[in-house]
Design a protein around this motif. Structure first.
Motif, short mmCIF file in Angstrom:
data_model
loop_
_atom_site.label_atom_id
_atom_site.label_comp_id
_atom_site.label_asym_id
_atom_site.label_seq_id
_atom_site.Cartn_x
_atom_site.Cartn_y
_atom_site.Cartn_z
N ARG A 172 0.82 -1.21 0.00
CA ARG A 172 0.00 0.00 0.00
C ARG A 172 0.86 1.27 0.00
O ARG A 172 0.35 2.36 -0.23
N ASN A 173 2.17 1.12 0.27
CA ASN A 173 3.07 2.26 0.26
C ASN A 173 4.03 2.23 -0.93
O ASN A 173 5.03 2.96 -0.94
N GLY A 174 3.76 1.38 -1.91
CA GLY A 174 4.58 1.34 -3.11
C GLY A 174 5.86 0.55 -2.96
O GLY A 174 6.78 0.69 -3.78
N PRO A 177 22.44 -4.14 -9.66
CA PRO A 177 22.45 -3.05 -8.67
C PRO A 177 22.69 -3.54 -7.26
O PRO A 177 23.33 -2.86 -6.45
N GLY A 178 22.19 -4.73 -6.94
CA GLY A 178 22.41 -5.28 -5.61
C GLY A 178 23.88 -5.52 -5.33
O GLY A 178 24.40 -5.18 -4.26
N ILE A 179 24.60 -6.10 -6.30
CA ILE A 179 26.02 -6.36 -6.12
C ILE A 179 26.81 -5.06 -6.06
O ILE A 179 27.73 -4.91 -5.23
N LEU A 180 26.48 -4.10 -6.92
CA LEU A 180 27.21 -2.83 -6.93
C LEU A 180 27.07 -2.09 -5.60
O LEU A 180 28.05 -1.60 -5.03
N VAL A 181 25.85 -2.02 -5.11
CA VAL A 181 25.62 -1.38 -3.81
C VAL A 181 26.30 -2.18 -2.71
O VAL A 181 26.87 -1.61 -1.77
N GLY A 182 26.26 -3.51 -2.82
CA GLY A 182 26.91 -4.35 -1.83
C GLY A 182 28.41 -4.13 -1.77
O GLY A 182 29.00 -4.12 -0.68
N LEU A 183 29.06 -3.94 -2.92
CA LEU A 183 30.49 -3.68 -2.95
C LEU A 183 30.82 -2.37 -2.23
O LEU A 183 31.79 -2.28 -1.48
N ALA A 184 30.00 -1.35 -2.48
CA ALA A 184 30.22 -0.06 -1.81
C ALA A 184 29.96 -0.17 -0.32
O ALA A 184 30.73 0.34 0.51
N ALA A 185 28.87 -0.85 0.05
CA ALA A 185 28.56 -1.02 1.47
C ALA A 185 29.62 -1.86 2.17
O ALA A 185 29.91 -1.65 3.36
N GLY A 186 30.21 -2.80 1.44
CA GLY A 186 31.27 -3.61 2.01
C GLY A 186 32.48 -2.79 2.41
O GLY A 186 33.14 -3.08 3.42
N LEU A 187 32.78 -1.75 1.64
CA LEU A 187 33.87 -0.84 2.00
C LEU A 187 33.58 -0.15 3.33
O LEU A 187 34.48 0.00 4.17
N SER A 241 8.63 11.19 -2.21
CA SER A 241 10.06 11.01 -1.98
C SER A 241 10.41 11.25 -0.52
O SER A 241 11.20 10.50 0.07
N LEU A 242 9.82 12.27 0.07
CA LEU A 242 10.07 12.58 1.48
C LEU A 242 9.58 11.44 2.37
O LEU A 242 10.23 11.09 3.36
N GLN A 243 8.45 10.86 2.03
CA GLN A 243 7.93 9.73 2.80
C GLN A 243 8.90 8.55 2.77
O GLN A 243 9.19 7.95 3.82
N PHE A 244 9.41 8.23 1.58
CA PHE A 244 10.32 7.10 1.46
C PHE A 244 11.62 7.34 2.24
O PHE A 244 12.12 6.45 2.92
N TRP A 245 12.15 8.57 2.15
CA TRP A 245 13.40 8.85 2.86
C TRP A 245 13.18 8.90 4.36
O TRP A 245 14.05 8.49 5.14
N ALA A 246 12.02 9.38 4.78
CA ALA A 246 11.72 9.37 6.22
C ALA A 246 11.62 7.93 6.71
O ALA A 246 12.16 7.58 7.78
N GLY A 247 10.93 7.08 5.96
CA GLY A 247 10.82 5.67 6.34
C GLY A 247 12.16 4.96 6.29
O GLY A 247 12.47 4.13 7.15
N ASN A 248 12.97 5.32 5.28
CA ASN A 248 14.30 4.73 5.15
C ASN A 248 15.18 5.10 6.35
O ASN A 248 15.84 4.24 6.94
N GLN A 266 13.32 0.41 -2.17
CA GLN A 266 12.34 1.28 -2.79
C GLN A 266 12.34 1.15 -4.31
O GLN A 266 11.28 1.07 -4.94
N HIS A 267 13.53 1.14 -4.91
CA HIS A 267 13.63 1.23 -6.37
C HIS A 267 13.69 -0.12 -7.08
O HIS A 267 13.29 -0.21 -8.25
N ARG A 268 14.21 -1.16 -6.39
CA ARG A 268 14.39 -2.44 -7.07
C ARG A 268 13.71 -3.61 -6.38
O ARG A 268 13.69 -4.72 -6.92
N GLY A 269 13.19 -3.38 -5.19
CA GLY A 269 12.50 -4.46 -4.48
C GLY A 269 13.34 -5.04 -3.35
O GLY A 269 14.56 -4.85 -3.28
N LEU A 270 12.68 -5.77 -2.48
CA LEU A 270 13.32 -6.31 -1.29
C LEU A 270 14.48 -7.23 -1.63
O LEU A 270 15.52 -7.21 -0.97
N GLU A 271 14.33 -8.03 -2.67
CA GLU A 271 15.38 -8.99 -3.00
C GLU A 271 16.69 -8.30 -3.39
O GLU A 271 17.78 -8.82 -3.11
N ALA A 272 16.60 -7.13 -4.01
CA ALA A 272 17.82 -6.38 -4.34
C ALA A 272 18.55 -5.95 -3.07
O ALA A 272 19.78 -5.98 -3.00
#
Length: 231
Positions: free
Chosen positions: A58-60, A85-95, A155-162, A206-212
């Motif tokens: 219900r919140n997209g 995108p999951g792997i790319l973000v994971g590499l950055a988060a790994g740093l 956008s503000l809702q998503f970032w607040a929730g994030n 938000q942009h790619r889904g939970l599995e990402a």
């Protein structure tokens, strides 16, 4: 929802691979303590799955690969859009995780150094169901109630929730600090070291889904281990 619960509880069960019994207080049977320690994360995981299934769509927010699996739709096209995108973000988060672990070396309880299987299953799956599927969905829903549902406020809702989910996710890692009364710099390092990757995982959700987000979280643990081994 049953598949989501099963996956999240699989991650909880992987905690049995960790030497949690070393944290047992004096006079408490270590084996019993180890099994009892699974109760809280199991309850949190189930509640988060139920909460997410009630509020996410219900919140997209979505788990498109799980939805495709349940509805017997083609799964490969969904995963193709999530893996890169999951792997790319994971590499950055790994740093970030590697820098955090290096900076706080000796300040994290050694008994909580989880084996890689637990990091992938509990960290990658269960924590994402709790933090993103449950808490972020709740945060976005609460933000919508406060801010309103206009298109300009989405956008503000998503970032607040994030941010809501990322803050709670970060606070949840404070108990892993080794010292009884950690100094402020150590608390801030723990918060930042977990908050920044959590924000990135939330953005992916938000942009790619939970599995990402699951892929990114798991990849971050693998990447952090590789980075630390190379140092």
């Amino acid at each position: 929802m049953l598949i989501s619960i099963a996956l999240s509880l699989l991650g909880v069960a992987s905690l049995l691979l960790a030497p949690i019994e070393l944290l047992a207080p004096p006079g408490i049977d270590p084996v019993a303590f180890k099994w009892l320690s699974l109760i809280q994360p199991a309850i949190l995981a189930v509640l988060a799955v139920v909460l997410g299934h009630s509020l996410a769509h219900r919140n997209g927010l979505d788990a498109p690969a799980l939805r495709a699996l349940v509805t017997r739709q083609p799964l490969a096209p969904v995963l193709v859009g999530q893996i890169k995108p999951g792997i790319l973000v994971g590499l950055a988060a790994g740093l970030v995780l590697a820098a955090y672990k290096t900076f706080t070396d000796g300040q994290i309880a050694s008994a909580l150094e989880l084996p890689m299987a637990t990091r992938l299953l509990y960290g990658g799956i269960t924590e994402e169901f709790i933090a993103r599927w449950g808490l972020m969905s709740l945060g976005v829903w609460l933000a919508a109630k406060v801010i309103g549902n206009g298109n300009q406020s989405r956008s503000l809702q998503f970032w607040a929730g994030n941010c809501f989910a990322a803050v709670l996710f970060s606070i949840g890692h404070i108990p892993a600090l080794l010292v009884a009364t950690p100094p402020s710099w150590l608390i801030m390092a723990a918060l930042a070291g977990n908050f920044l990757p959590a924000l990135a995982f939330g953005w992916l959700f938000q942009h790619r889904g939970l599995e990402a987000a699951v892929i990114a979280h798991a990849a971050a643990h693998v990447a952090a281990s590789i980075y630390l081994a190379l140092i």
